[in-house]
Design a protein around this motif. Structure first.
Motif, PDB file in Angstrom:
ATOM      1  N   PHE A 135      -5.597   3.095  -5.193  1.00  0.00           N
ATOM      2  CA  PHE A 135      -6.834   2.599  -4.567  1.00  0.00           C
ATOM      3  C   PHE A 135      -8.020   3.534  -4.783  1.00  0.00           C
ATOM      4  CE2 PHE A 135      -3.429   0.787  -1.784  1.00  0.00           C
ATOM      5  CZ  PHE A 135      -3.460  -0.470  -2.368  1.00  0.00           C
ATOM      6  N   THR A 136      -7.741   4.719  -5.368  1.00  0.00           N
ATOM      7  CA  THR A 136      -8.853   5.633  -5.616  1.00  0.00           C
ATOM      8  C   THR A 136      -9.641   5.241  -6.872  1.00  0.00           C
ATOM      9  OG1 THR A 136      -7.308   7.056  -6.779  1.00  0.00           O
ATOM     10  CG2 THR A 136      -7.766   7.610  -4.479  1.00  0.00           C
TER      11      THR A 136
ATOM     12  N   TRP B 299     -10.324  -2.448  -1.483  1.00  0.00           N
ATOM     13  CA  TRP B 299     -10.287  -2.062  -2.906  1.00  0.00           C
ATOM     14  C   TRP B 299     -10.584  -3.284  -3.799  1.00  0.00           C
ATOM     15  CZ3 TRP B 299      -5.776  -3.177  -6.186  1.00  0.00           C
ATOM     16  CH2 TRP B 299      -5.797  -2.527  -7.436  1.00  0.00           C
TER      17      TRP B 299
ATOM     18  N   GLU C 105       0.831  -1.205   0.000  1.00  0.00           N
ATOM     19  CA  GLU C 105       0.000   0.000   0.000  1.00  0.00           C
ATOM     20  C   GLU C 105       0.859   1.246   0.000  1.00  0.00           C
ATOM     21  OE1 GLU C 105      -2.650  -0.596   3.266  1.00  0.00           O
ATOM     22  OE2 GLU C 105      -3.699  -2.236   2.239  1.00  0.00           O
TER      23      GLU C 105
ATOM     24  N   SER D 151      -0.846   4.859  -2.396  1.00  0.00           N
ATOM     25  CA  SER D 151      -2.272   4.705  -2.111  1.00  0.00           C
ATOM     26  C   SER D 151      -3.148   5.310  -3.202  1.00  0.00           C
ATOM     27  CB  SER D 151      -2.603   5.322  -0.751  1.00  0.00           C
ATOM     28  OG  SER D 151      -2.231   6.678  -0.774  1.00  0.00           O
TER      29      SER D 151
ATOM     30  N   ASP E 286      -5.697  -3.196   4.911  1.00  0.00           N
ATOM     31  CA  ASP E 286      -7.131  -2.927   4.788  1.00  0.00           C
ATOM     32  C   ASP E 286      -7.485  -2.221   3.487  1.00  0.00           C
ATOM     33  OD1 ASP E 286      -7.587  -4.164   7.124  1.00  0.00           O
ATOM     34  OD2 ASP E 286      -7.620  -2.346   8.343  1.00  0.00           O
ATOM     35  N   ASN E 287      -6.650  -1.244   3.078  1.00  0.00           N
ATOM     36  CA  ASN E 287      -6.964  -0.483   1.871  1.00  0.00           C
ATOM     37  C   ASN E 287      -7.015  -1.399   0.650  1.00  0.00           C
ATOM     38  OD1 ASN E 287      -7.212   1.945   3.084  1.00  0.00           O
ATOM     39  ND2 ASN E 287      -5.091   2.593   2.710  1.00  0.00           N
TER      40      ASN E 287
ATOM     41  N   GLY F  59     -10.936  -3.640   7.374  1.00  0.00           N
ATOM     42  CA  GLY F  59     -10.744  -4.037   5.972  1.00  0.00           C
ATOM     43  C   GLY F  59     -11.587  -5.239   5.601  1.00  0.00           C
TER      44      GLY F  59
END
Lengths: 599, 177
Positions: free
Chosen positions: A398-399, A426, A392, A395, A421-422, A449
């Motif tokens: 992940f958007t 995702w 990660e 980041s 978690d991200n 997550g």
């Protein structure tokens, strides 16, 4: 008459000897017939052609069995018609201790009148008294219709046995030979010459087999569709080239740990017009140039590459310019692969159904995104194992939301320690219909997550069947609540090994929400007798396999619950439970006698 | 037989030391002895190391009979003048009362001495003894030691059970073993 009279006079002289023998029965009862030479016994057997007499003789002693097994059908003075018994099993598997000539002879005698075996599998392990060429000769004689032969760890089998087989069993279609150090070129050459239906051949760890064997296959085995060559140090370009250039019908090729160069893969590319599956493992001599030839394989559906140092992004790009048929790709331990290559590849592989990566540390979430974007429609299996680059750090990726992959059923994220978690939340948007979920060793993910991941699963989906959360140390009872209450209905297998934060509460959740559960692994979880009680008291639970390995708080009380309430158990693991007593284990063994017990 | 006094005699010594004196023509029925005699080992006693005296007696009986048949029909040059039926009956008579132990020794002897006719008689007798018997019966008859492990025996039984399927006797016996 007089003569017979004479003879009768002699009898008393002989008698005492016999009686002496009978007295010392155990030690020295003389085997009368063992003094007879084999040809004499053969002569006797030749007058006893009926199956019953043959079997009776074969069951007398080892010597008689071997002699009987060696009787050819033509050796009998009167013929007995072959018996055709429909629906009878004509395949046999001999493993370990059972893999010896005596058993083989027993099979041969029994199966011979019924036309012999179709399939024979021998997985030896005894170096001293395993199957020998003699045993194979017996089989060759008894089973002229043998189609499939598997020889693993047969240290005493040599060319003689294989030659006998190939000469008598000309319809052999499949041979799988592993760790048979005495089998060499001669045996394989004989096989190639005599068995023209040979369609599948696997040779592994046979140090005596070299290029002449492959050249013979190239010359004679025009029906060979599948070939697998592993760790044979005498094999090199020369032999393998001859196979590929002469056998364009090959559909499946596997080459592992061989000393080969670019020319081999060029030949594969040039001649492999029918090739559907290509597996290459631990091939260090092939460079980018060689791997680029893969793009010429128009029918290739499955490509698996492991530890091929020459395989890099440019190869993927080259493949990506041509490929359309590829359905399954697996790349392991190829350090030179990065996001760029995956991007190029996935552009042209719209039909991809299975994508597996292992130990490719240069692949980041960006590369994964490209694959999912391009292959979203057909993808069924996604497996990412030990890829350190999936982290990660950046980041921003992940958007961008990932596409929905409607067919994706199996997701594996195993020991990708950078995943948190991200990343997980995702990825969730792609995995809306996943049935098999393996999140193993993801020590960074937390309840947050995991909950987001679960929320992304479509509401109507009660379809989770297998879930493995082993080694996700931070997950607590909250995750289990969400999992079981939302998706527990069809869950068959749940593995929670080493989830230390799980408590007794999770067991009552499992008991309440997972009525279909068969396999539960609670190794190393912080559960106690109370938890076990809440699990087993539930009326509808039908757990068959339960592991409590390393559950430190479990005492004999749990065992008594299990004894009374778990009639379905067939496997129970009680290793490393220090508070269990000897008596407790004995009692379980007695009361759950049908159950496999590990402790 | 009337010329026997002029005939050359051959001495044979059995494994247990007994010496037999027989006419050369009788000894020559055994191919092995014939070869030896033709190579001039006749003066010494020929040791028949694998045959005991009682068995050798029986073998010599057989040979004498063969000589008698051939001499009685020497003019026709056909030693097998007796009809097939007679020969069979004679053979049966010869083997009558021979127990399994003697039979085995006879087979060894006739095989060693290479007397085809006697060997065939022995094999016939042996076949009739084995035919239709169960493994344990055969073992008992010839004192054969069962050297299978119980698992191997089970395996053999399983492999071959189909041939005995309709035979309750076999099932009962095999399960009791």
């Amino acid at each position: 008459m007089e003569r017979c009279g004479d003879f009768d006079c002699l009898r008393p002289r002989k008698k005492p000897r016999l009686e002496n023998n009978l007295m010392g029965e155990n030690a020295s009862a003389e085997d009368l017939i063992s003094h007879l030479p084999d040809e004499c016994i053969f002569e006797i057997f030749s007058f006893l052609p009926s199956y019953r007499d043959r079997f009776s003789c074969a069951a007398v002693s080892k010597k008689w069995l071997l002699l009987q097994a060696n009787m050819r059908a033509t050796a009998f003075k009167t013929a007995v018609s072959a018996l055709q018994k429909q629906g009878d099993k004509t395949s046999r598997c001999l493993e370990g201790k059972k893999a010896n000539d005596t058993r083989l002879a027993a099979i041969a005698v029994g199966i011979c009148p019924r036309g012999g075996l179709r399939e024979l599998c021998i997985r030896g392990s005894f170096p001293s008294r395993g199957i020998t060429d003699f045993g194979l000769e017996i089989i060759a004689q008894a089973c002229p219709n043998l189609k499939s032969l598997v020889l693993w760890n047969c240290l005493q089998i040599g060319n003689r046995g294989l030659i006998a087989l190939s000469q008598r069993c000309s319809s052999i279609e499949k041979l799988d030979i592993f760790n048979c150090p005495l089998v060499g070129d001669e045996g394989i050459i004989s096989l190639a010459r005599n068995c023209h239906n040979l369609s599948s051949l696997s040779i592994e760890s046979c140090p005596s087999i070299g290029n002449p064997a492959l050249q013979a296959l190239a010359a004679y085995s025009s029906n060979l569709k599948s070939i697998s060559l592993t760790k044979c140090r005498l094999l090199n370009d020369e032999g393998i080239l001859s196979v590929f250039s002469s056998l364009p019908v090959l559909e499946r090729v596997k080459l592992v740990s061989l000393n080969i160069g670019d020319s081999v893969l060029e030949a594969v590319g040039r001649h492999g017009s029918s090739l559907a599956t290509l597996c290459l493992e631990n091939i260090s001599g092939v460079s980018e140039m060689g791997f680029r030839s893969i793009k010429r394989l128009k029918k290739l559906e499955t490509l698996s590459l492991k530890t091929c140092s020459g395989f890099n992004d440019k190869c993927l790009k080259a493949i990506g310019t041509r490929f359309v048929a590829l359905k399954r790709i697996a790349i392991a331990n190829c350090a030179a692969i990065s996001d760029e290559g995956l991007k190029e590849l996935s552009r042209s592989t719209m039909l991809l159904e299975s994508f597996k990566l292992q130990e490719c540390h240069n692949v980041s979430p960006c590369g994964l995104k490209e694959v999912l974007l391009n292959c979203k429609d057909r993808l069924e299996v996604l497996s990412l194992v030990n890829c350190k680059g999936l982290d990660e750090m950046d980041s921003s990726v992940f958007t961008t939301p990932l596409p929905r992959c409607p067919l994706l059923q199996s997701l594996t994220l195993n020991r990708c320690y950078g995943v948190g978690d991200n990343f997980l939340s995702w990825l969730g948007t792609s995995c809306v219909r996943v049935k098999s979920l393996e999140l193993v060793g993801l020590s960074s993910i937390t309840d947050k997550g995991f909950l987001i991941f679960l929320q992304a699963l479509e509401n109507q989906n009660k379809g989770l069947i297998d879930v493995d959360l082993s080694g996700c140390l931070q997950l607590s009872d909250i995750s289990l609540l969400a999992l079981t209450s939302g998706f527990g209905e069809k869950l068959k297998s749940l593995r929670l090994e080493g989830c230390q934060r799980l408590s007794d509460k999770c067991l009552s959740l499992i008991a309440e929400f997972c009525p279909s559960l068969l396999d539960l692994d609670l190794s190393g979880c912080g559960i106690s007798d109370g938890g076990v009680f809440s699990l087993v008291k539930s009326e509808h639970q039908k757990i068959e396999v339960l592991s409590l390995d390393g559950c430190l708080d479990i005492t004999d009380k749990s065992l008594s619950f299990l004894e009374v309430m778990c009639g379905n158990l067939v496997g129970l693991n009680l290793k490393r439970c220090p508070r269990l007593s000897e008596q407790g284990i004995t009692s379980v063994r007695q009361n759950l006698w049908w159950c496999d017990l590990l402790y | 037989m009337s010329e026997s006094t002029e005939k050359k005699m051959v001495r044979l010594r059995s494994s247990d030391g007994e010496v037999f004196e027989v006419e050369e023509s009788v000894a020559k029925v055994a191919k092995t002895l014939q070869d030896m005699l033709e190579e001039d080992c006749a003066d010494a006693v020929i040791p028949i190391t694998c045959v005991r005296a009682p068995i050798l007696t029986k073998v010599i009986d057989y040979c004498k009979d063969q000589v008698m048949i051939s001499s009685s029909s020497s003019t026709t040059n056909n030693p097998n003048e007796r009809t097939e039926q007679e020969r069979k009956a004679w053979g049966q008579k010869f083997m009558e009362g021979v127990d399994s132990s003697t039979l085995c020794e006879l087979l060894v002897a006739s095989n060693f001495l290479n007397i085809e006719g006697l060997l065939n008689l022995g094999v016939d007798k042996m076949v009739s003894m084995i035919q239709g018997k169960y493994p344990q019966e055969i073992r008992d008859m010839f004192n054969v030691v069962n050297d299978f492990t119980p698992e191997e025996e089970e395996e053999i039984r399983n492999q071959n059970a189909w041939a005995f399927e309709r035979d309750p006797y076999y099932k009962k016996r095999s399960s009791s073993k």
